[in-house]
Enzyme design. Structure first.
Site, PDB file in Angstrom:
ATOM      1  CE1 TYR A 159     -22.252 -45.457  -9.423  1.00  0.00           C
ATOM      2  CE2 TYR A 159     -22.264 -48.040  -8.201  1.00  0.00           C
ATOM      3  CZ  TYR A 159     -22.208 -46.319  -9.237  1.00  0.00           C
ATOM      4  OH  TYR A 159     -21.801 -47.660 -10.421  1.00  0.00           O
ATOM      5  CE  LYS A 163     -24.007 -44.421 -12.283  1.00  0.00           C
ATOM      6  NZ  LYS A 163     -23.978 -44.321 -13.727  1.00  0.00           N
ATOM      7  CG  ASN A 186     -19.721 -55.062  -7.729  1.00  0.00           C
ATOM      8  OD1 ASN A 186     -21.197 -55.889  -7.482  1.00  0.00           O
ATOM      9  ND2 ASN A 186     -18.568 -54.618  -7.215  1.00  0.00           N
TER      10      ASN A 186
END
Length: 317
Positions: A159, A163, A186
Site C-alpha cells: 500500500y 502511494k 490515520n
C-alpha cells in the site's frame, strides 16, 4: 531529505459562489467511500455542484454521477471531457493495507492516478486545482514523533509503496497542472469499514462483547477525525497551495492500548484483549505521528477534533 518547490497557479475565481457566478463543478473520485461522503457533504454545503464517480458498471449515470473505472484511460478521458470540472479531488484508491491482491494497489493507486492526469492533458482541460490523496504510510518506520514533509519516503508494504510510486509520478506533473498532494495520517469516524482497527474496537465496546482479538496493541498512530480531514481537504482546495505536499494530521499519537483504555472509560465496559499472531504483520509501522505545522500555516482556520470526542461520537452511533 525530500524538498518540494511551491508553484503558485493563478486562481481564476474563489470557490465561494454568488448570484453572478456559476457554481463550482467539483469532480470527486471515490466519492461514495468513507472520506468521500464527508467531503461531498461539505462541498455541497458550500454551493458546489459535486460530480461523483462510481465504479459499478450497472450504476446509472446522472448529471452528478458518472461511472468510472479509474484503471481505464478511455474511461478517464470520457469523464474528464464530459464534466470539465473546476476542481478534482482524487480519493479513489485501494486503502486497506491487508488487501489480498498486491497488484491491485499498483493498478488502482498508481496507474489509475496517472490515467486521470493524462486524461486532463488529452482533452486539453486544466482544472483550478487537483487535490490528490496519498498517505502518511509512505514514511515507513521513522523514529520521530513529528514527521514533517521533508522526511524521506521509505515505504514498508505494498500500500505504502504504491502511494510513494504514485507521488513520484504526480510530481512530474507539477509544472503542467495545479496539483496538491495530501498525506493523511490515520483517521477514523462513523461509517469506516469494520476491518479498520478503531471501528473494530468501537464495535466490540458498543456491543459489549467479552473479548477482542487484535495484533500488536502497542503500535502508535496519529489518529484524526474524518470530519477534520474533510474540512482540511475543503480548505486546501480553496488555498493558494499547489505544487507541493502537505501532511494532514494532528501531531498527537495514540497506541491501540490507549484507545482500548479510553473506550473502556467512556463505556464502563472491559474487554479481554487477546493478541492473535495472525494479525501481527512484520511490516507494521511501529510509530506514525506527523507534524501538522505546514497544514496549519496553509489553512489556520481548520481545527483538529480531540480524539476523545471522536470516540464518543462513534460509540453513540
Amino acid at each position: 531529505m525530500l524538498h518540494y518547490n511551491r508553484i503558485t497557479f493563478v486562481k481564476q475565481e474563489s470557490m465561494s459562489t454568488s448570484p453572478s457566478t456559476r457554481p463550482c463543478r467539483t469532480l470527486v473520485t471515490g466519492a461514495t467511500g468513507f472520506t468521500g461522503r464527508y467531503l461531498v457533504e461539505k462541498l455541497l454545503g458550500r454551493g458546489h455542484v459535486v460530480i461523483e464517480t462510481v465504479g459499478g458498471r450497472s450504476e446509472p449515470e446522472t448529471p452528478t454521477r458518472r461511472r468510472l473505472d479509474i484503471t481505464s484511460p478511455d474511461e478517464c478521458r470520457r469523464v474528464i471531457e464530459a464534466v470539465r470540472p473546476d476542481y478534482i479531488v482524487h480519493l479513489a484508491a485501494i486503502s486497506f493495507v491487508g488487501h489480498s491482491d498486491a497488484l491491485d494497489f499498483y493498478r488502482v493507486n498508481v496507474i489509475g492516478t496517472l490515467n486521470l492526469l493524462e486524461a486532463c492533458a488529452a482533452v486539453g482541460h486544466t482544472p483550478r486545482k487537483l487535490l490528490i490523496a496519498s498517505s502518511a504510510n509512505v514514511y515507513g518506520n521513522v523514529t520521530s514523533d513529528a514527521i514533517d514533509e521533508s522526511f524521506p519516503v521509505t515505504p514498508v508494504n505494498h500500500y505504502a509503496a504504491s502511494k510513494a510510486a504514485m507521488e513520484t509520478i504526480v510530481r512530474t506533473w507539477f509544472d503542467r497542472l495545479p496539483i496538491l498532494i495530501v498525506r493523511p495520517f490515520n483517521y477514523t469516524g462513523r461509517g469506516q469499514a469494520s476491518n479498520f482497527l478503531v471501528p473494530k474496537i468501537v464495535g466490540h465496546f458498543a456491543r459489549r462483547e467479552p473479548s477482542i482479538e487484535l495484533g500488536n496493541i502497542d503500535v502508535a498512530r496519529d489518529f484524526s477525525d474524518v470530519r477534520y480531514v474533510a474540512s482540511a481537504y475543503e480548505a486546501l482546495l480553496d488555498s493558494d497551495a499547489a505544487g507541493e505536499t502537505v501532511n494532514v494530521c494532528t501531531g498527537t499519537p495514540y497506541t491501540l492500548r490507549d484507545i482500548l483504555s479510553k473506550a473502556s472509560d467512556l463505556t464502563g465496559h472491559q474487554l479481554d484483549v487477546r493478541v492473535n499472531p495472525a494479525f501481527v504483520r512484520q511490516t507494521d509501522v511501529k510509530m506514525l505521528a506527523g507534524s501538522p505545522a505546514k497544514l496549519r500555516s496553509l489553512v489556520p482556520a481548520v481545527e483538529a477534533i480531540p480524539f476523545m470526542d471522536t470516540l464518543r461520537w462513534m460509540l453513540a452511533a
